[in-house]
Enzyme design. Structure first.
Site, mmCIF file in Angstrom:
data_model
loop_
_atom_site.group_PDB
_atom_site.id
_atom_site.type_symbol
_atom_site.label_atom_id
_atom_site.label_comp_id
_atom_site.label_asym_id
_atom_site.label_seq_id
_atom_site.Cartn_x
_atom_site.Cartn_y
_atom_site.Cartn_z
ATOM 1 N N ARG A 106 0.868 -1.172 0.000
ATOM 2 C CA ARG A 106 0.000 0.000 0.000
ATOM 3 C C ARG A 106 0.909 1.228 0.000
ATOM 4 N NH1 ARG A 106 -5.265 1.616 1.887
ATOM 5 N NH2 ARG A 106 -5.287 3.732 2.708
ATOM 6 N N HIS A 133 -7.207 0.951 -6.629
ATOM 7 C CA HIS A 133 -7.518 0.402 -5.300
ATOM 8 C C HIS A 133 -8.433 -0.823 -5.500
ATOM 9 C CE1 HIS A 133 -7.809 0.128 -1.109
ATOM 10 N NE2 HIS A 133 -8.492 1.222 -0.805
ATOM 11 N N GLN A 136 -10.643 -2.636 -2.709
ATOM 12 C CA GLN A 136 -11.809 -1.872 -2.274
ATOM 13 C C GLN A 136 -13.014 -2.158 -3.160
ATOM 14 O OE1 GLN A 136 -12.259 0.470 0.450
ATOM 15 N NE2 GLN A 136 -14.365 0.104 -0.207
ATOM 16 N N ASP A 228 -15.980 9.771 -2.104
ATOM 17 C CA ASP A 228 -14.686 9.547 -1.471
ATOM 18 C C ASP A 228 -14.157 10.919 -1.050
ATOM 19 O OD1 ASP A 228 -12.254 8.460 -0.674
ATOM 20 O OD2 ASP A 228 -11.467 8.219 -2.697
ATOM 21 N N ARG A 297 -14.274 -5.374 3.408
ATOM 22 C CA ARG A 297 -12.862 -5.332 3.021
ATOM 23 C C ARG A 297 -12.155 -6.602 3.507
ATOM 24 N NH1 ARG A 297 -10.008 -0.926 2.246
ATOM 25 N NH2 ARG A 297 -8.621 -2.382 1.173
#
Length: 314
Positions: A106, A133, A136, A228, A297
């Protein structure tokens, strides 16, 4: 379906059938965990967790998912290893690949996670880069399936920074899975045209429609409104400019009402800056869905590790 040995760097690399398989596996693992059943599919496996950027959900998901399946996770923060500083990414990858069975990364550069995959010789999983991502999106899609049923034909609108890693990844995933996808953003923050064109090619196969617009009426008939943070990690210097640009695209009660549907849900990858991209009242109204998404997740990341590294018979 055999995904053994595969890295998970971007959803571009996975077919709709493979994405569906990961979602099915995640749902199965989630159901088992709810019953108190964990597995041994990662028994004897050591997993390196490299974090250039801090994390709540990604770190916890990889750690718990690994332990649930009998593996050992080792957290490596930016102060713990010399990744790209005193030692090249290529050399670090070759060292870690000899000691670990899988690597999560990450951080900032997509190039870094791709080098790790190329040189380590073990499965590498993208926990977030500036471009993508992908884990996600699996959590988002599992949540949509749980709340809305089949993905195909659903309408998902992303309101906000249309060229960030979430917008990019949602567009790729939606195009592959037959989800009608709209980016609602000011023109200054539209995604790269090359990625839009690629996703429209995927969409021809799945029946998805990809729309990029600045018009708020585009949320009409949306099944999902997604937002977001307006300013991603590393872009704090642009905060004031972003807030000014994106204020008209805030997810508030008025925007939700424009969908014309009572069944629309809100998704947010978190953390949320309430009062910016989403108002506190709208966030709280859909909090149960958003925190289902956060929990998912863990289940979807566990599925990725199990499918690409684990022994499914264990």
């Amino acid at each position: 379906m055999n995904l053994k040995g595969r890295s998970f760097l971007t959803l571009k690399d996975y077919s709709p059938e493979e994405i569906s398989y990961l979602l099915d596996l995640a749902a199965e693992l989630k159901a088992k965990k709810k019953q108190g059943i964990t597995g041994n599919s990662l028994k004897g496996k050591n997993i390196a967790l490299i974090f250039e950027k801090p994390s709540t959900r990604t770190r916890c998901s990889f750690t718990i998912g690994c332990i649930d399946e009998g593996g050992h996770p080792e957290y490596l923060g930016k102060e713990d290893i010399q990744l790209g500083h005193k030692e090249s990414v290529e050399d670090t990858a070759r060292v870690l690949g000899r000691m670990f069975d899988g690597i999560e990364f990450r951080g900032f550069s997509q190039e870094t996670v791709e080098k790790l995959a190329k040189y380590s010789g073990v499965p590498v999983w993208n926990g977030l880069t500036d471009l993508y991502h992908p884990t996600q999106i699996l959590a988002d899609f599992l949540t949509m399936r749980e709340h809305l049923g089949d993905l195909k034909g659903k309408k998902l609108v992303f309101a906000g920074d249309g060229r960030n890693n979430m917008a990019n990844s949602l567009m790729i995933g939606s195009a592959k899975m037959g989800v009608h996808f709209t980016i609602l953003a000011p023109e200054e923050l539209w995604p790269q045209e090359s990625l839009v064109e690629l996703c429209r090619e995927y969409a021809k196969e799945s029946g998805s429609v990809i729309t990029i617009t600045k018009e708020l009426d585009a949320v009409k008939d949306a099944d999902v409104i997604y937002t977001d943070v307006w300013c991603s990690m590393g872009e704090e210097d642009k905060a004031a400019e972003r807030v000014a640009l994106l204020r008209p695209y805030q997810v508030n009660a008025e925007l939700m009402a424009r969908t014309g549907k009572d069944s629309t849900i809100l998704l947010h990858c978190l953390p949320a800056v309430k009062g910016n991209e989403v108002t506190a009242d709208v966030f709280e109204k859909y909090a149960d869905v958003v925190f289902d998404e956060a929990e998912n997740r863990m289940h979807t990341i566990k599925a990725v590790m199990v499918a690409t590294l684990g022994n499914l018979d264990a």
